[in-house]
Write a protein that holds these residues in place. Sequence first.
Motif, PDB file in Angstrom:
ATOM      1  N   ASP A 171     -48.140 -54.716 -74.557  1.00 16.07           N
ATOM      2  CA  ASP A 171     -47.780 -53.313 -74.351  1.00 16.07           C
ATOM      3  C   ASP A 171     -47.883 -52.906 -72.882  1.00 16.07           C
TER       4      ASP A 171
ATOM      5  N   GLU B   5     -45.950 -52.977 -70.313  1.00 21.35           N
ATOM      6  CA  GLU B   5     -44.859 -52.243 -69.673  1.00 21.35           C
ATOM      7  C   GLU B   5     -44.969 -50.749 -69.946  1.00 21.35           C
TER       8      GLU B   5
ATOM      9  N   GLU C   6     -40.472 -61.106 -69.808  1.00 25.46           N
ATOM     10  CA  GLU C   6     -39.222 -60.344 -69.900  1.00 25.46           C
ATOM     11  C   GLU C   6     -39.536 -58.875 -70.120  1.00 25.46           C
TER      12      GLU C   6
ATOM     13  N   ASP D 278     -38.690 -54.907 -71.156  1.00 26.21           N
ATOM     14  CA  ASP D 278     -37.869 -54.189 -72.124  1.00 26.21           C
ATOM     15  C   ASP D 278     -36.778 -53.376 -71.442  1.00 26.21           C
ATOM     16  N   ASP D 279     -37.114 -52.764 -70.305  1.00 25.90           N
ATOM     17  CA  ASP D 279     -36.148 -51.878 -69.651  1.00 25.90           C
ATOM     18  C   ASP D 279     -36.313 -51.937 -68.133  1.00 25.90           C
TER      19      ASP D 279
ATOM     20  N   ARG E 259     -44.453 -49.034 -79.047  1.00 28.07           N
ATOM     21  CA  ARG E 259     -43.677 -50.214 -79.418  1.00 28.07           C
ATOM     22  C   ARG E 259     -42.439 -49.881 -80.242  1.00 28.07           C
TER      23      ARG E 259
ATOM     24  N   THR F 218     -38.707 -48.723 -81.189  1.00 26.19           N
ATOM     25  CA  THR F 218     -37.351 -48.654 -80.651  1.00 26.19           C
ATOM     26  C   THR F 218     -36.592 -47.569 -81.398  1.00 26.19           C
TER      27      THR F 218
END
Length: 342
Positions: A29, A31, A63, A65-66, A314, A316
Amino acid sequence: MRPDTPAENVDHTAEAARLERTAGLYPEDAEALLLRAAAHLELSGDRPAATTLYDRLLSSAGELDDPALIRALKASNLWEYGHEAEARAIIDGVRAAAPHDPAPWVIVAEALESHDELEAAAETFTEGARLLLADETEPPSGTHPLLYGRHRVRRMQGLPHDDWDALADALHTSASASSVSLDELHDPNRVWSLGSENPAELEAEITRLRAELGAYREALSRPFPVAILHWPAPELAELLSAYPALSTEYPSHEEHLSTIESSLRELSSSGTPNLGIVTGTVPSYEAFAASEGSSPADPALLPQYATTLAARGRATAWPPQRGVGCWCGTGLGYEECHGATV
Protein backbone atom coordinates in the motif's frame (compact mmCIF):
# COMPACT_ATOMS: atom_id res chain seq x y z
CA MET A 1 -6.77 11.91 8.96
CA ARG A 2 -7.60 13.49 5.59
CA PRO A 3 -4.99 15.84 4.08
CA ASP A 4 -7.66 18.55 3.72
CA THR A 5 -7.99 18.82 7.53
CA PRO A 6 -7.22 22.43 8.58
CA ALA A 7 -3.66 23.00 9.79
CA GLU A 8 -4.85 24.19 13.18
CA ASN A 9 -6.44 20.79 13.81
CA VAL A 10 -3.54 18.55 12.79
CA ASP A 11 0.24 18.47 12.80
CA HIS A 12 0.78 17.81 9.09
CA THR A 13 4.49 17.02 9.56
CA ALA A 14 3.73 14.41 12.22
CA GLU A 15 0.92 12.94 10.13
CA ALA A 16 3.25 12.63 7.14
CA ALA A 17 5.81 10.83 9.29
CA ARG A 18 3.13 8.44 10.58
CA LEU A 19 2.03 7.63 7.05
CA GLU A 20 5.63 6.97 6.00
CA ARG A 21 6.01 4.52 8.89
CA THR A 22 2.75 2.82 7.91
CA ALA A 23 4.01 2.51 4.32
CA GLY A 24 7.00 0.63 5.66
CA LEU A 25 4.68 -1.84 7.40
CA TYR A 26 2.43 -2.30 4.36
CA PRO A 27 4.68 -2.08 1.27
CA GLU A 28 1.81 -3.21 -0.96
CA ASP A 29 0.00 0.00 0.00
CA ALA A 30 3.06 2.26 -0.11
CA GLU A 31 1.95 4.22 -3.16
CA ALA A 32 -1.37 5.36 -1.68
CA LEU A 33 0.12 6.01 1.76
CA LEU A 34 3.12 7.98 0.51
CA LEU A 35 0.92 10.11 -1.73
CA ARG A 36 -1.11 11.06 1.33
CA ALA A 37 2.11 11.75 3.24
CA ALA A 38 3.29 14.04 0.42
CA ALA A 39 -0.02 15.92 0.55
CA HIS A 40 0.49 16.56 4.27
CA LEU A 41 4.04 17.77 3.62
CA GLU A 42 2.77 20.21 0.99
CA LEU A 43 0.22 21.53 3.48
CA SER A 44 2.92 21.89 6.13
CA GLY A 45 4.92 24.05 3.71
CA ASP A 46 7.74 21.54 3.28
CA ARG A 47 7.42 21.22 -0.49
CA PRO A 48 10.98 19.95 -1.08
CA ALA A 49 10.25 17.01 1.25
CA ALA A 50 7.06 16.30 -0.70
CA THR A 51 9.07 16.25 -3.94
CA THR A 52 11.46 13.77 -2.31
CA LEU A 53 8.52 11.43 -1.66
CA TYR A 54 7.28 11.76 -5.24
CA ASP A 55 10.80 10.97 -6.50
CA ARG A 56 11.01 8.01 -4.13
CA LEU A 57 7.84 6.56 -5.62
CA LEU A 58 8.86 7.21 -9.22
CA SER A 59 12.26 5.56 -8.69
CA SER A 60 10.89 2.53 -6.83
CA ALA A 61 11.54 -0.90 -8.33
CA GLY A 62 7.93 -2.04 -8.10
CA GLU A 63 5.22 -1.32 -10.65
CA LEU A 64 3.19 1.78 -9.82
CA ASP A 65 -0.60 1.90 -10.00
CA ASP A 66 -0.70 5.44 -11.37
CA PRO A 67 2.69 6.93 -12.33
CA ALA A 68 1.00 9.72 -14.33
CA LEU A 69 -0.78 10.90 -11.18
CA ILE A 70 2.49 11.01 -9.24
CA ARG A 71 4.22 12.99 -11.99
CA ALA A 72 1.31 15.43 -12.17
CA LEU A 73 1.41 15.99 -8.41
CA LYS A 74 5.17 16.44 -8.52
CA ALA A 75 4.89 19.03 -11.29
CA SER A 76 2.21 20.98 -9.44
CA ASN A 77 4.30 20.94 -6.26
CA LEU A 78 7.53 21.95 -8.01
CA TRP A 79 5.93 24.98 -9.63
CA GLU A 80 4.73 26.21 -6.24
CA TYR A 81 8.27 26.68 -4.96
CA GLY A 82 10.00 28.10 -7.99
CA HIS A 83 10.89 25.14 -10.23
CA GLU A 84 8.80 26.31 -13.16
CA ALA A 85 10.93 24.93 -16.00
CA GLU A 86 11.00 21.42 -14.54
CA ALA A 87 7.29 21.58 -13.77
CA ARG A 88 6.47 22.60 -17.35
CA ALA A 89 8.57 19.74 -18.74
CA ILE A 90 6.76 17.22 -16.56
CA ILE A 91 3.37 18.66 -17.51
CA ASP A 92 4.26 18.32 -21.19
CA GLY A 93 5.22 14.70 -20.52
CA VAL A 94 1.95 13.94 -18.75
CA ARG A 95 -0.05 15.41 -21.63
CA ALA A 96 1.97 13.46 -24.19
CA ALA A 97 1.43 10.22 -22.25
CA ALA A 98 -2.36 10.73 -22.50
CA PRO A 99 -3.31 8.87 -19.30
CA HIS A 100 -6.73 7.21 -19.17
CA ASP A 101 -7.35 8.55 -15.67
CA PRO A 102 -8.89 12.03 -15.24
CA ALA A 103 -6.91 12.96 -12.11
CA PRO A 104 -3.55 13.69 -13.81
CA TRP A 105 -5.29 15.82 -16.44
CA VAL A 106 -7.09 17.85 -13.79
CA ILE A 107 -3.97 18.36 -11.68
CA VAL A 108 -1.73 19.60 -14.50
CA ALA A 109 -4.50 21.76 -15.96
CA GLU A 110 -5.15 23.36 -12.57
CA ALA A 111 -1.42 23.95 -12.13
CA LEU A 112 -1.41 25.86 -15.40
CA GLU A 113 -4.57 27.72 -14.42
CA SER A 114 -3.20 28.75 -11.02
CA HIS A 115 -0.24 30.38 -12.77
CA ASP A 116 -2.45 32.30 -15.20
CA GLU A 117 -1.73 30.01 -18.15
CA LEU A 118 -5.41 30.03 -19.07
CA GLU A 119 -5.06 29.07 -22.73
CA ALA A 120 -2.81 26.12 -21.93
CA ALA A 121 -5.09 25.11 -19.07
CA ALA A 122 -8.16 25.14 -21.33
CA GLU A 123 -6.30 23.09 -23.94
CA THR A 124 -5.28 20.55 -21.30
CA PHE A 125 -8.79 20.20 -19.88
CA THR A 126 -10.09 19.79 -23.45
CA GLU A 127 -7.48 17.17 -24.35
CA GLY A 128 -8.42 15.13 -21.29
CA ALA A 129 -12.13 15.45 -21.97
CA ARG A 130 -11.69 14.50 -25.63
CA LEU A 131 -9.73 11.38 -24.65
CA LEU A 132 -11.90 10.21 -21.77
CA LEU A 133 -15.39 11.30 -22.76
CA ALA A 134 -15.57 10.99 -26.54
CA ASP A 135 -19.32 10.89 -27.24
CA GLU A 136 -20.36 10.10 -23.66
CA THR A 137 -23.64 11.79 -22.70
CA GLU A 138 -23.48 10.52 -19.11
CA PRO A 139 -19.82 10.77 -18.12
CA PRO A 140 -18.62 8.85 -15.03
CA SER A 141 -18.39 10.90 -11.84
CA GLY A 142 -14.58 10.74 -11.90
CA THR A 143 -14.55 12.80 -15.10
CA HIS A 144 -16.79 15.59 -13.78
CA PRO A 145 -13.84 17.70 -12.49
CA LEU A 146 -12.49 17.75 -16.04
CA LEU A 147 -15.69 19.31 -17.31
CA TYR A 148 -16.03 21.68 -14.34
CA GLY A 149 -12.44 22.85 -14.69
CA ARG A 150 -12.80 23.34 -18.42
CA HIS A 151 -16.01 25.33 -17.86
CA ARG A 152 -14.29 27.51 -15.25
CA VAL A 153 -11.27 28.36 -17.40
CA ARG A 154 -13.34 29.04 -20.51
CA ARG A 155 -15.60 31.30 -18.41
CA MET A 156 -12.54 33.24 -17.32
CA GLN A 157 -11.49 33.54 -20.97
CA GLY A 158 -14.90 34.93 -21.88
CA LEU A 159 -15.59 32.17 -24.40
CA PRO A 160 -19.15 31.19 -25.37
CA HIS A 161 -20.62 27.95 -24.11
CA ASP A 162 -20.13 24.83 -26.19
CA ASP A 163 -21.69 21.38 -25.76
CA TRP A 164 -19.29 20.31 -23.02
CA ASP A 165 -19.91 23.53 -21.09
CA ALA A 166 -23.63 22.84 -21.28
CA LEU A 167 -23.00 19.30 -20.06
CA ALA A 168 -20.96 20.65 -17.12
CA ASP A 169 -23.87 22.96 -16.23
CA ALA A 170 -26.31 20.05 -16.33
CA LEU A 171 -24.08 17.81 -14.21
CA HIS A 172 -23.62 20.55 -11.62
CA THR A 173 -27.36 21.18 -11.41
CA SER A 174 -28.18 17.49 -10.95
CA ALA A 175 -25.39 16.88 -8.40
CA SER A 176 -25.87 19.98 -6.26
CA ALA A 177 -28.75 21.01 -4.06
CA SER A 178 -27.58 24.61 -4.34
CA SER A 179 -29.50 27.17 -6.35
CA VAL A 180 -26.22 28.77 -7.42
CA SER A 181 -25.48 27.90 -11.04
CA LEU A 182 -22.09 26.88 -12.35
CA ASP A 183 -21.94 30.10 -14.38
CA GLU A 184 -22.32 32.10 -11.18
CA LEU A 185 -19.71 30.06 -9.34
CA HIS A 186 -17.25 30.59 -12.20
CA ASP A 187 -18.05 34.26 -12.82
CA PRO A 188 -14.70 36.14 -13.04
CA ASN A 189 -16.36 39.26 -11.65
CA ARG A 190 -17.06 37.55 -8.35
CA VAL A 191 -13.60 38.36 -7.14
CA TRP A 192 -14.34 42.06 -7.46
CA SER A 193 -17.42 41.83 -5.28
CA LEU A 194 -15.24 40.65 -2.38
CA GLY A 195 -13.78 44.16 -2.28
CA SER A 196 -17.15 45.87 -2.41
CA GLU A 197 -18.33 48.17 0.37
CA ASN A 198 -21.94 47.22 -0.34
CA PRO A 199 -23.13 44.78 2.40
CA ALA A 200 -25.69 43.23 0.06
CA GLU A 201 -23.04 42.38 -2.53
CA LEU A 202 -20.75 40.94 0.12
CA GLU A 203 -23.54 38.81 1.57
CA ALA A 204 -24.44 37.48 -1.88
CA GLU A 205 -20.82 36.54 -2.55
CA ILE A 206 -20.49 34.80 0.81
CA THR A 207 -23.58 32.73 -0.05
CA ARG A 208 -22.01 31.73 -3.35
CA LEU A 209 -18.72 30.81 -1.73
CA ARG A 210 -20.46 28.72 0.92
CA ALA A 211 -22.31 26.81 -1.78
CA GLU A 212 -19.09 26.10 -3.65
CA LEU A 213 -17.26 25.09 -0.47
CA GLY A 214 -20.14 22.83 0.54
CA ALA A 215 -19.97 20.94 -2.75
CA TYR A 216 -16.19 20.64 -2.43
CA ARG A 217 -16.37 19.31 1.12
CA GLU A 218 -19.04 16.82 0.12
CA ALA A 219 -16.75 15.44 -2.56
CA LEU A 220 -13.82 15.22 -0.15
CA SER A 221 -15.82 13.53 2.61
CA ARG A 222 -17.23 10.70 0.53
CA PRO A 223 -16.84 7.43 2.43
CA PHE A 224 -14.63 4.60 1.32
CA PRO A 225 -16.07 2.78 -1.67
CA VAL A 226 -18.68 0.10 -1.20
CA ALA A 227 -16.17 -2.53 -2.21
CA ILE A 228 -16.75 -6.01 -3.63
CA LEU A 229 -14.03 -8.60 -3.09
CA HIS A 230 -12.44 -10.09 -6.22
CA TRP A 231 -10.25 -13.20 -6.25
CA PRO A 232 -8.11 -13.82 -9.37
CA ALA A 233 -8.33 -17.43 -10.56
CA PRO A 234 -5.00 -18.64 -9.05
CA GLU A 235 -5.76 -16.99 -5.71
CA LEU A 236 -9.27 -18.44 -5.58
CA ALA A 237 -7.95 -21.92 -6.36
CA GLU A 238 -5.40 -21.59 -3.55
CA LEU A 239 -8.05 -20.22 -1.17
CA LEU A 240 -10.49 -23.08 -1.80
CA SER A 241 -7.72 -25.66 -1.58
CA ALA A 242 -6.74 -24.39 1.85
CA TYR A 243 -10.28 -23.66 3.08
CA PRO A 244 -12.80 -25.94 1.32
CA ALA A 245 -15.63 -24.61 3.48
CA LEU A 246 -15.57 -21.42 1.39
CA SER A 247 -16.62 -23.35 -1.73
CA THR A 248 -20.23 -22.56 -0.84
CA GLU A 249 -19.35 -18.87 -1.29
CA TYR A 250 -17.43 -19.49 -4.51
CA PRO A 251 -18.85 -22.44 -6.52
CA SER A 252 -16.64 -21.53 -9.49
CA HIS A 253 -14.42 -18.69 -10.64
CA GLU A 254 -16.75 -17.87 -13.53
CA GLU A 255 -19.71 -17.58 -11.19
CA HIS A 256 -17.61 -15.48 -8.80
CA LEU A 257 -16.85 -12.96 -11.56
CA SER A 258 -20.46 -12.90 -12.71
CA THR A 259 -21.66 -12.28 -9.16
CA ILE A 260 -19.28 -9.33 -8.73
CA GLU A 261 -20.55 -7.57 -11.85
CA SER A 262 -24.23 -8.27 -11.15
CA SER A 263 -23.89 -7.12 -7.52
CA LEU A 264 -22.25 -3.87 -8.56
CA ARG A 265 -24.86 -3.18 -11.22
CA GLU A 266 -27.63 -3.82 -8.70
CA LEU A 267 -26.02 -1.46 -6.18
CA SER A 268 -25.57 1.18 -8.87
CA SER A 269 -29.17 0.93 -10.04
CA SER A 270 -30.35 1.35 -6.45
CA GLY A 271 -28.46 4.66 -6.22
CA THR A 272 -25.46 3.52 -4.15
CA PRO A 273 -22.52 5.83 -5.01
CA ASN A 274 -18.76 5.36 -4.91
CA LEU A 275 -18.58 1.68 -5.81
CA GLY A 276 -15.29 -0.20 -6.06
CA ILE A 277 -13.54 -3.54 -6.35
CA VAL A 278 -10.72 -4.82 -4.15
CA THR A 279 -8.51 -7.73 -5.15
CA GLY A 280 -7.64 -10.26 -2.48
CA THR A 281 -4.62 -12.51 -1.99
CA VAL A 282 -4.47 -15.57 0.23
CA PRO A 283 -1.46 -14.41 2.33
CA SER A 284 -3.08 -11.04 2.90
CA TYR A 285 -6.38 -12.65 3.82
CA GLU A 286 -4.74 -15.07 6.24
CA ALA A 287 -2.84 -12.20 7.88
CA PHE A 288 -6.10 -10.28 8.24
CA ALA A 289 -7.84 -13.31 9.77
CA ALA A 290 -5.00 -13.69 12.27
CA SER A 291 -5.25 -10.01 13.22
CA GLU A 292 -8.97 -10.49 13.85
CA GLY A 293 -8.44 -13.70 15.83
CA SER A 294 -10.69 -15.58 13.39
CA SER A 295 -10.39 -18.53 11.06
CA PRO A 296 -9.94 -17.78 7.35
CA ALA A 297 -12.61 -20.42 6.73
CA ASP A 298 -15.27 -18.16 8.28
CA PRO A 299 -17.34 -16.63 5.43
CA ALA A 300 -18.34 -13.72 7.67
CA LEU A 301 -14.74 -12.52 7.53
CA LEU A 302 -14.81 -11.93 3.75
CA PRO A 303 -16.79 -8.63 3.71
CA GLN A 304 -14.71 -7.34 6.63
CA TYR A 305 -11.56 -8.10 4.65
CA ALA A 306 -12.96 -6.25 1.64
CA THR A 307 -13.80 -3.20 3.76
CA THR A 308 -10.32 -3.17 5.28
CA LEU A 309 -8.65 -3.31 1.86
CA ALA A 310 -10.84 -0.41 0.72
CA ALA A 311 -9.93 1.62 3.81
CA ARG A 312 -6.25 1.10 2.98
CA GLY A 313 -6.77 2.64 -0.45
CA ARG A 314 -6.79 -0.64 -2.38
CA ALA A 315 -10.16 -0.17 -4.09
CA THR A 316 -10.43 0.38 -7.83
CA ALA A 317 -13.40 2.47 -8.89
CA TRP A 318 -16.23 0.71 -10.70
CA PRO A 319 -17.15 0.97 -13.51
CA PRO A 320 -13.69 1.46 -15.04
CA GLN A 321 -13.09 4.55 -17.14
CA ARG A 322 -13.67 4.31 -20.85
CA GLY A 323 -10.88 2.42 -22.59
CA VAL A 324 -9.52 0.92 -19.36
CA GLY A 325 -9.01 -2.83 -19.08
CA CYS A 326 -11.69 -4.90 -17.37
CA TRP A 327 -11.37 -5.33 -13.62
CA CYS A 328 -11.32 -9.13 -13.99
CA GLY A 329 -7.83 -9.12 -15.48
CA THR A 330 -8.50 -10.68 -18.88
CA GLY A 331 -6.70 -7.87 -20.68
CA LEU A 332 -9.81 -6.95 -22.65
CA GLY A 333 -11.40 -3.53 -22.37
CA TYR A 334 -14.23 -3.34 -19.86
CA GLU A 335 -16.76 -2.57 -22.61
CA GLU A 336 -15.70 -5.77 -24.41
CA CYS A 337 -15.78 -7.93 -21.30
CA HIS A 338 -17.92 -7.59 -18.16
CA GLY A 339 -19.08 -4.14 -19.19
CA ALA A 340 -20.78 -5.44 -22.30
CA THR A 341 -24.53 -4.78 -22.35
CA VAL A 342 -26.46 -7.81 -21.24
